[in-house]
Scaffold this active site. Structure first.
Site, short mmCIF file in Angstrom:
data_model
loop_
_atom_site.label_atom_id
_atom_site.label_comp_id
_atom_site.label_asym_id
_atom_site.label_seq_id
_atom_site.Cartn_x
_atom_site.Cartn_y
_atom_site.Cartn_z
N TRP A 184 0.86 -1.18 0.00
CA TRP A 184 0.00 0.00 0.00
C TRP A 184 0.89 1.23 0.00
O TRP A 184 1.91 1.27 0.70
CB TRP A 184 -0.89 0.04 1.25
CG TRP A 184 -1.66 1.35 1.30
CD1 TRP A 184 -2.79 1.65 0.60
CD2 TRP A 184 -1.30 2.52 2.03
NE1 TRP A 184 -3.17 2.96 0.86
CE2 TRP A 184 -2.27 3.51 1.74
CE3 TRP A 184 -0.26 2.84 2.91
CZ2 TRP A 184 -2.24 4.79 2.30
CZ3 TRP A 184 -0.22 4.12 3.46
CH2 TRP A 184 -1.20 5.07 3.16
N GLU A 225 -3.03 -3.05 -2.49
CA GLU A 225 -4.16 -2.47 -1.75
C GLU A 225 -4.48 -1.07 -2.24
O GLU A 225 -3.61 -0.21 -2.31
CB GLU A 225 -3.81 -2.43 -0.25
CG GLU A 225 -4.87 -1.78 0.61
CD GLU A 225 -4.44 -1.68 2.06
OE1 GLU A 225 -5.23 -1.17 2.88
OE2 GLU A 225 -3.30 -2.11 2.39
N LYS A 227 -6.95 2.61 -2.33
CA LYS A 227 -7.56 3.56 -1.39
C LYS A 227 -8.32 4.61 -2.19
O LYS A 227 -7.96 4.91 -3.34
CB LYS A 227 -6.49 4.22 -0.52
CG LYS A 227 -7.07 4.95 0.69
CD LYS A 227 -6.00 5.25 1.73
CE LYS A 227 -6.63 5.86 2.98
NZ LYS A 227 -5.66 6.09 4.05
N ASP A 258 -9.65 -3.08 1.71
CA ASP A 258 -9.66 -2.53 3.07
C ASP A 258 -11.02 -1.88 3.33
O ASP A 258 -11.49 -1.07 2.53
CB ASP A 258 -8.53 -1.51 3.24
CG ASP A 258 -8.40 -0.99 4.66
OD1 ASP A 258 -9.37 -0.37 5.13
OD2 ASP A 258 -7.35 -1.17 5.28
N HIS A 261 -11.33 1.96 2.79
CA HIS A 261 -10.69 2.59 1.65
C HIS A 261 -11.63 2.86 0.48
O HIS A 261 -11.20 2.97 -0.66
CB HIS A 261 -9.52 1.74 1.17
CG HIS A 261 -8.34 1.82 2.08
ND1 HIS A 261 -7.08 1.38 1.72
CD2 HIS A 261 -8.21 2.32 3.34
CE1 HIS A 261 -6.24 1.58 2.72
NE2 HIS A 261 -6.90 2.15 3.71
N HIS A 285 -8.42 -6.32 4.63
CA HIS A 285 -8.06 -5.61 5.85
C HIS A 285 -9.38 -5.14 6.44
O HIS A 285 -10.03 -4.24 5.90
CB HIS A 285 -7.16 -4.41 5.56
CG HIS A 285 -5.70 -4.76 5.57
ND1 HIS A 285 -4.71 -3.82 5.36
CD2 HIS A 285 -5.07 -5.94 5.77
CE1 HIS A 285 -3.53 -4.42 5.43
NE2 HIS A 285 -3.72 -5.70 5.67
N ASP A 293 -11.73 6.93 6.58
CA ASP A 293 -10.86 5.80 6.91
C ASP A 293 -10.19 6.03 8.25
O ASP A 293 -8.99 6.23 8.35
CB ASP A 293 -9.81 5.64 5.80
CG ASP A 293 -8.89 4.46 6.04
OD1 ASP A 293 -9.34 3.46 6.61
OD2 ASP A 293 -7.71 4.54 5.65
N ASP A 295 -10.19 3.92 10.88
CA ASP A 295 -9.61 2.71 11.47
C ASP A 295 -9.98 2.50 12.94
O ASP A 295 -9.12 2.28 13.78
CB ASP A 295 -8.09 2.71 11.30
CG ASP A 295 -7.69 2.55 9.84
OD1 ASP A 295 -8.03 1.52 9.26
OD2 ASP A 295 -7.06 3.47 9.28
N ASP A 325 -6.99 -4.25 10.44
CA ASP A 325 -6.20 -3.02 10.33
C ASP A 325 -6.94 -1.89 11.01
O ASP A 325 -7.75 -1.20 10.40
CB ASP A 325 -5.95 -2.69 8.85
CG ASP A 325 -5.01 -1.51 8.68
OD1 ASP A 325 -4.52 -1.00 9.70
OD2 ASP A 325 -4.78 -1.08 7.54
#
Length: 418
Positions: A184, A225, A227, A258, A261, A285, A293, A295, A325
């Site tokens: 990423w 990955e 985004k 993800d 993302h 993820h 994003d 997380d 993640d």
């Protein structure tokens, strides 16, 4: 205490739908979740010349007890793993190299810098996964790495990513389990670009050079990955979903999805079935975006249950590599790992206790009334009694009892750290 009667009663309800609960629990034991090490130290890493976080990454909070050494981080991971049922994996970033006080730049890292992690993983019976770290570095200060217009900077990151794949190959070979190496990058622009194509051409060429170095696929599996946007790259990200989906399919790499993302109204659960039609494997993820994003720690919400259902009902347990993640420094970090990982496993168990084939049949027959009714009624089946039994059987605390152990660990270990 767990009630055996509750479990037996719940078991009979699920068996009514042809679900062999003991068989389900046997399968669940063998599904590894890749637990990200960076929750334990707020993505700090152990580089001698450690730098501030960059690349649109931010960790908020200052809860005491953050790991500041490899030994502390491994100790915290061991504590979390002791509270999570099953046998899992640990996911590392390149910044977690151990260089004995020597300054080693990222394009010079070698397998020896991860020997302690490998030896620890052997002792714990864990697999390892890996990520090159293309952020928080002076050569990524302007938010560009593998797509940078400056060839010297691109070449530096190409060397770093190749070195990372070689480290992953070493890990996979030593541990007898292939390492997933996920690429990423933060590359993008804050405001509207005048040229979207040229940076993507450079990224493609850089990736082609990285992957031209042959690494044994028995020991390393490559993933890329995407985004949607990041802080500092709000208008344009070079490695978009379309870019990486095309690259992965054309070059036989895994596409990693993800949870955070994508556009706020997009969910990765809806993408899994489509991706699996064209790719033998997929990587995830799993995170929890709150408006962006951000997380957050994974909770057992609708999307997490849907992710579990899409993996299970599409017979993709062996096709989807599940990683986590998230990073939250506002709560106890060991608790964050425990909450998030236990919830991911709960989502898989919930899916495995669902009569998926019967529900598919109802849809094919156009019986949408019964389909909706059953899907809703199943939500209040005694799933918790099965989960409690599984935790008890696996020798980890049942229900919220794990919190007592975290509190004791905080008092005896975490609170004593500076």
């Amino acid at each position: 205490m767990m009630s055996k009667e509750n479990y037996e009663y719940a078991k009979t309800l699920y068996e009514k739908w042809g679900i062999d609960v003991e068989e389900v629990l046997g399968k669940l034991r063998n599904i590894p979740i890749s637990i990200h090490c960076w929750q334990g130290d707020d993505i700090g890493g152990f580089e001698v010349n450690r730098q501030e976080l960059s690349g649109g990454i931010d960790v908020t909070g200052n809860y005491p007890g953050k790991a500041t050494t490899p030994e502390e981080l491994r100790s915290d991971l061991e504590k979390a793993l002791s509270l999570i049922p099953g046998q899992h994996r640990v996911n590392l970033h390149a910044i977690y190299a151990e260089t004995d006080g020597e300054v080693v730049d990222r394009d010079e890292i070698e397998p020896k810098h991860f020997a302690n992690w490998v030896n620890w993983a052997k002792e714990q019976g864990l697999g390892l996964d890996f990520n090159p770290t293309l952020f928080s570095h002076e050569k990524a200060e302007d938010g560009l790495t593998l797509s940078h217009p400056n060839k010297d900077i691109r070449d530096f990151w190409i060397r770093h990513t190749i070195a990372s794949r070689k480290i992953a190959e070493y890990m996979g070979k030593e541990l007898g389990s292939p390492t997933l190496t996920n690429v990423w990058i933060p590359d993008g622009y804050k405001d509207i670009p005048s040229d979207r194509l040229t940076p993507r051409k450079r990224l493609k060429e850089s990736l082609d050079e990285v992957f031209s170095v042959e690494i044994d696929e028995k020991y390393n599996v490559d993933a890329v990955e995407s985004k949607l946007f990041g802080i500092g790259s709000e208008a344009y990200v070079v490695g978009s979903h379309e870019f990486y989906m095309g690259y992965a399919l054309k070059n036989n790499k895994l596409c990693l999805l993800d949870s955070g993302h994508y556009h706020p109204t997009e969910v990765i659960s809806n993408k899994i079935s489509s991706m699996l039609l064209y790719s033998d494997q997929l990587a995830l993820h799993v995170s929890r975006p709150v408006r962006w994003d951000s997380d957050h720690v994974v909770i057992l919400d609708d999307e997490l249950r849907e992710i579990g259902l899409e993996i299970v009902r599409n017979d993709a347990i062996d096709k989807v590599r599940i990683g986590l993640d998230f990073f939250d420094a506002s709560i106890n970090r060991v608790a964050a790992w425990t909450i998030g990982t236990r919830n991911m496993i709960k989502a898989l168990l919930y899916a495995m206790l669902t009569p998926n084939e019967y529900l598919k049949q109802l849809q094919e027959e156009g019986n949408f009334t019964e389909r909706l009714a059953l899907m809703e009624e199943l939500k209040t089946y005694p799933f918790g009694a099965i989960w409690d039994h599984y935790c008890d059987e696996m020798g980890v605390p049942v229900r919220e009892n794990w919190l007592d152990e975290v509190k004791e660990y905080e008092e005896t270990v975490l609170s004593k750290r500076k």
